[in-house]
Design a protein around this motif. Structure first.
Motif, PDB file in Angstrom:
ATOM      1  N   LEU A   1      33.693   0.613 -28.073  1.00  0.00           N
ATOM      2  CA  LEU A   1      32.879  -0.592 -28.270  1.00  0.00           C
ATOM      3  C   LEU A   1      33.681  -1.834 -27.924  1.00  0.00           C
ATOM      4  O   LEU A   1      33.175  -2.758 -27.279  1.00  0.00           O
ATOM      5  N   ILE A   2      34.935  -1.841 -28.374  1.00  0.00           N
ATOM      6  CA  ILE A   2      35.798  -3.001 -28.106  1.00  0.00           C
ATOM      7  C   ILE A   2      36.029  -3.155 -26.609  1.00  0.00           C
ATOM      8  O   ILE A   2      35.985  -4.266 -26.057  1.00  0.00           O
ATOM      9  N   GLU A   3      36.255  -2.035 -25.916  1.00  0.00           N
ATOM     10  CA  GLU A   3      36.489  -2.077 -24.472  1.00  0.00           C
ATOM     11  C   GLU A   3      35.286  -2.631 -23.711  1.00  0.00           C
ATOM     12  O   GLU A   3      35.432  -3.241 -22.647  1.00  0.00           O
ATOM     13  N   ALA A   4      34.079  -2.425 -24.258  1.00  0.00           N
ATOM     14  CA  ALA A   4      32.863  -2.881 -23.575  1.00  0.00           C
ATOM     15  C   ALA A   4      32.546  -4.351 -23.837  1.00  0.00           C
ATOM     16  O   ALA A   4      31.723  -4.938 -23.122  1.00  0.00           O
ATOM     17  N   MET A   5      33.193  -4.947 -24.832  1.00  0.00           N
ATOM     18  CA  MET A   5      32.848  -6.313 -25.216  1.00  0.00           C
ATOM     19  C   MET A   5      33.014  -7.347 -24.089  1.00  0.00           C
ATOM     20  O   MET A   5      32.169  -8.231 -23.933  1.00  0.00           O
ATOM     21  N   PRO A   6      34.083  -7.305 -23.265  1.00  0.00           N
ATOM     22  CA  PRO A   6      34.193  -8.305 -22.196  1.00  0.00           C
ATOM     23  C   PRO A   6      32.982  -8.324 -21.267  1.00  0.00           C
ATOM     24  O   PRO A   6      32.549  -9.394 -20.815  1.00  0.00           O
ATOM     25  N   ASP A   7      32.417  -7.149 -20.966  1.00  0.00           N
ATOM     26  CA  ASP A   7      31.245  -7.088 -20.090  1.00  0.00           C
ATOM     27  C   ASP A   7      30.021  -7.707 -20.763  1.00  0.00           C
ATOM     28  O   ASP A   7      29.179  -8.319 -20.096  1.00  0.00           O
ATOM     29  N   ILE A   8      29.902  -7.516 -22.076  1.00  0.00           N
ATOM     30  CA  ILE A   8      28.778  -8.108 -22.809  1.00  0.00           C
ATOM     31  C   ILE A   8      28.966  -9.616 -22.923  1.00  0.00           C
ATOM     32  O   ILE A   8      28.028 -10.401 -22.728  1.00  0.00           O
ATOM     33  N   ILE A   9      30.203 -10.017 -23.220  1.00  0.00           N
ATOM     34  CA  ILE A   9      30.507 -11.446 -23.356  1.00  0.00           C
ATOM     35  C   ILE A   9      30.248 -12.189 -22.044  1.00  0.00           C
ATOM     36  O   ILE A   9      29.828 -13.355 -22.042  1.00  0.00           O
ATOM     37  N   ALA A  10      30.469 -11.522 -20.919  1.00  0.00           N
ATOM     38  CA  ALA A  10      30.238 -12.155 -19.613  1.00  0.00           C
ATOM     39  C   ALA A  10      28.788 -12.597 -19.473  1.00  0.00           C
ATOM     40  O   ALA A  10      28.489 -13.589 -18.790  1.00  0.00           O
ATOM     41  N   GLN A  11      27.875 -11.863 -20.116  1.00  0.00           N
ATOM     42  CA  GLN A  11      26.451 -12.202 -20.061  1.00  0.00           C
ATOM     43  C   GLN A  11      26.008 -13.037 -21.254  1.00  0.00           C
ATOM     44  O   GLN A  11      25.123 -13.886 -21.131  1.00  0.00           O
ATOM     45  N   ARG A  12      26.622 -12.772 -22.410  1.00  0.00           N
ATOM     46  CA  ARG A  12      26.279 -13.505 -23.629  1.00  0.00           C
ATOM     47  C   ARG A  12      27.574 -13.969 -24.300  1.00  0.00           C
ATOM     48  O   ARG A  12      28.106 -13.298 -25.185  1.00  0.00           O
ATOM     49  N   PRO A  13      28.122 -15.118 -23.879  1.00  0.00           N
ATOM     50  CA  PRO A  13      29.430 -15.574 -24.382  1.00  0.00           C
ATOM     51  C   PRO A  13      29.488 -15.768 -25.892  1.00  0.00           C
ATOM     52  O   PRO A  13      30.583 -15.707 -26.478  1.00  0.00           O
ATOM     53  N   ASP A  14      28.324 -15.984 -26.531  1.00  0.00           N
ATOM     54  CA  ASP A  14      28.318 -16.234 -27.974  1.00  0.00           C
ATOM     55  C   ASP A  14      28.190 -14.965 -28.801  1.00  0.00           C
ATOM     56  O   ASP A  14      28.129 -15.020 -30.033  1.00  0.00           O
ATOM     57  N   VAL A  15      28.169 -13.790 -28.180  1.00  0.00           N
ATOM     58  CA  VAL A  15      27.968 -12.538 -28.911  1.00  0.00           C
ATOM     59  C   VAL A  15      29.161 -12.240 -29.818  1.00  0.00           C
ATOM     60  O   VAL A  15      30.312 -12.556 -29.492  1.00  0.00           O
ATOM     61  N   GLN A  16      28.866 -11.624 -30.961  1.00  0.00           N
ATOM     62  CA  GLN A  16      29.891 -11.249 -31.936  1.00  0.00           C
ATOM     63  C   GLN A  16      29.740  -9.780 -32.307  1.00  0.00           C
ATOM     64  O   GLN A  16      28.614  -9.284 -32.463  1.00  0.00           O
ATOM     65  N   LEU A  17      30.861  -9.089 -32.431  1.00  0.00           N
ATOM     66  CA  LEU A  17      30.877  -7.708 -32.930  1.00  0.00           C
ATOM     67  C   LEU A  17      31.524  -7.719 -34.306  1.00  0.00           C
ATOM     68  O   LEU A  17      32.679  -8.140 -34.453  1.00  0.00           O
ATOM     69  N   LEU A  18      30.785  -7.267 -35.314  1.00  0.00           N
ATOM     70  CA  LEU A  18      31.313  -7.166 -36.673  1.00  0.00           C
ATOM     71  C   LEU A  18      31.559  -5.694 -36.985  1.00  0.00           C
ATOM     72  O   LEU A  18      30.617  -4.890 -36.970  1.00  0.00           O
ATOM     73  N   ILE A  19      32.819  -5.346 -37.244  1.00  0.00           N
ATOM     74  CA  ILE A  19      33.203  -3.964 -37.537  1.00  0.00           C
ATOM     75  C   ILE A  19      33.368  -3.820 -39.043  1.00  0.00           C
ATOM     76  O   ILE A  19      34.297  -4.385 -39.637  1.00  0.00           O
TER      77      ILE A  19
END
Length: 400
Positions: A225-243
């Motif tokens: 999940l952490i590895e995929a975050m940069p790709d998600i952030i590229a589309q939605r810079p304000d996205v947050q992952l809460l673990i």
């Protein structure tokens, strides 16, 4: 009925097994049955909670899982209490100490003994001497031996059924997925409650929040999940992952976040008590998981009950659960994980999708779960009565 549930794992220990047991216990009690928990002592638990029907027996931390415990003595007391309670059925939830005691109690009292096979042990062998001592074939032999002479075995999913079948388990097996308490997870938090919890992590009402909730163990694959975050952030810079959760992989995961420079988009909430978990589902926008070791995926069902779309690693269990995009999306590749998350963040749900989710909720409700288990109890009782009658006819050579 007077039902005895035997388990080495129960609250305050946080796990899917403990949640499954509590869900069954609460729903059976709601339906008018008496349910008694035979479990281990725990430093965080009351020494005695007999008033609540919980009996604890001396225990020590389990090898390689120090947050789990195993009973070390107490059979005579277990048997005495079981007699006093006049148990009608024993339902084991562990293959270890209290599970063995449960089998002995059932044999002594001449009542049915059922077992729920929760854990896919072959996925955890690396915790014991890095997998050098026990092999998958050893797990198969031990499971087959332990499940001999059981009145019935519950498999929480088709995946578990396939594994038990490969182990040549002879007892009747019934697939009964653990249900979800809709009175808890279906209840909507107020806007102020959601805002207060979001504010704890500096989220606004508009912040898109992805929720990961599990034990922080390496087999949960949270690093994916952490590895995929940069790709998600590229589309939605304000996205947050809460673990949310704790466990042996936490330090490694925190180091990964630092090394990738994702501290501004990923936070660790730590372990959350079972009574508070449902609030975290309510405050999130999408539930995510890359675990490939789930035998029943309770957190997936909890997210669904909380009206949260799920994006999770594909498995036999998710193939059963996710039969429509209204429920969620399963993935095998990172790009599918990224696209699934973005799909739900960018597309509001429709009324048609809600109707499909409501039907699925009925299927996974605690009420349906408890009734299926209860039906299995009754079937096992009837089978035991029929065997007794057949045995008496054989002994006396006549029909009764």
């Amino acid at each position: 009925m007077n039902i005895g549930i035997f388990t080495d794992t129960y609250f305050p220990q946080v796990s899917g097994v403990a949640t499954s047991i509590k869900t069954l216990r609460d729903e059976l009690i709601a339906q008018g049955h008496n349910v008694y928990i035979f479990t281990t002592t725990d430093p965080q638990a009351k020494k005695s909670d007999v008033a609540a029907g919980i009996y604890r027996f001396p225990s020590i931390p389990w090898v390689s899982f120090t947050d789990r415990r195993i009973a070390v003595r107490g059979y005579l007391k277990v048997l005495r209490v079981a007699k006093q309670l006049q148990l009608d059925v024993v339902h084991n939830q562990t293959e270890f100490a209290l599970g063995i005691m449960g089998k002995m109690v059932a044999h002594h009292l001449h009542i049915p003994c059922l077992h729920t096979y929760h854990t896919m042990y072959q996925d955890y062998l690396h915790y014991i001497a890095n997998g050098h001592i026990l092999k998958p074939r050893d797990v198969a032999h031990m499971a087959h031996f332990y499940l001999r002479h059981m009145s019935g075995v519950i498999a929480p999913s088709e995946r578990v059924l396939d594994v038990l079948t490969s182990y040549h388990v002879e007892a009747p097996i019934r697939v009964i997925p653990t249900g979800i308490n809709l009175r808890i997870y279906g209840k909507k938090d107020s806007a102020s409650q959601i805002a207060a919890l979001r504010a704890k992590f500096d989220y606004t009402a508009q912040t898109p929040v992805l929720l990961s909730l599990s034990r922080l163990a390496f087999e949960k694959n949270i690093h994916t999940l952490i590895e995929a975050m940069p790709d998600i952030i590229a589309q939605r810079p304000d996205v947050q992952l809460l673990i949310v959760g704790d466990g042996p992989a936490r330090a490694t995961l925190e180091r990964q976040v630092r090394q990738m420079g994702l501290g501004g988009n990923i936070q660790f909430a730590g372990e959350v008590s079972n009574d508070e978990v449902h609030h975290y589902y309510q405050m999130a926008d999408v539930f995510v998981s890359a675990s490939d070791s789930e035998s029943q995926g309770l957190t997936y069902d909890e997210a669904l009950a909380s009206d949260l779309p799920i994006v999770v690693m594909r498995s036999e269990y998710t193939d059963e659960l996710i039969d429509d995009p209204a429920i969620g999306i399963s993935f095998q590749k990172r790009i599918d994980l990224v696209n699934g998350v973005l799909h739900y963040l960018n597309n509001p749900r429709t009324e048609e999708e809600q109707a499909k989710r409501n039907q699925k909720l009925h299927d996974i409700s605690a009420a349906v779960f408890a009734q299926r288990v209860l039906n299995f109890y009754h079937d096992c009782q009837r089978q035991m009565d029929e065997k007794r009658s057949a045995h008496r006819r054989h002994l006396f050579g006549r029909k009764e």
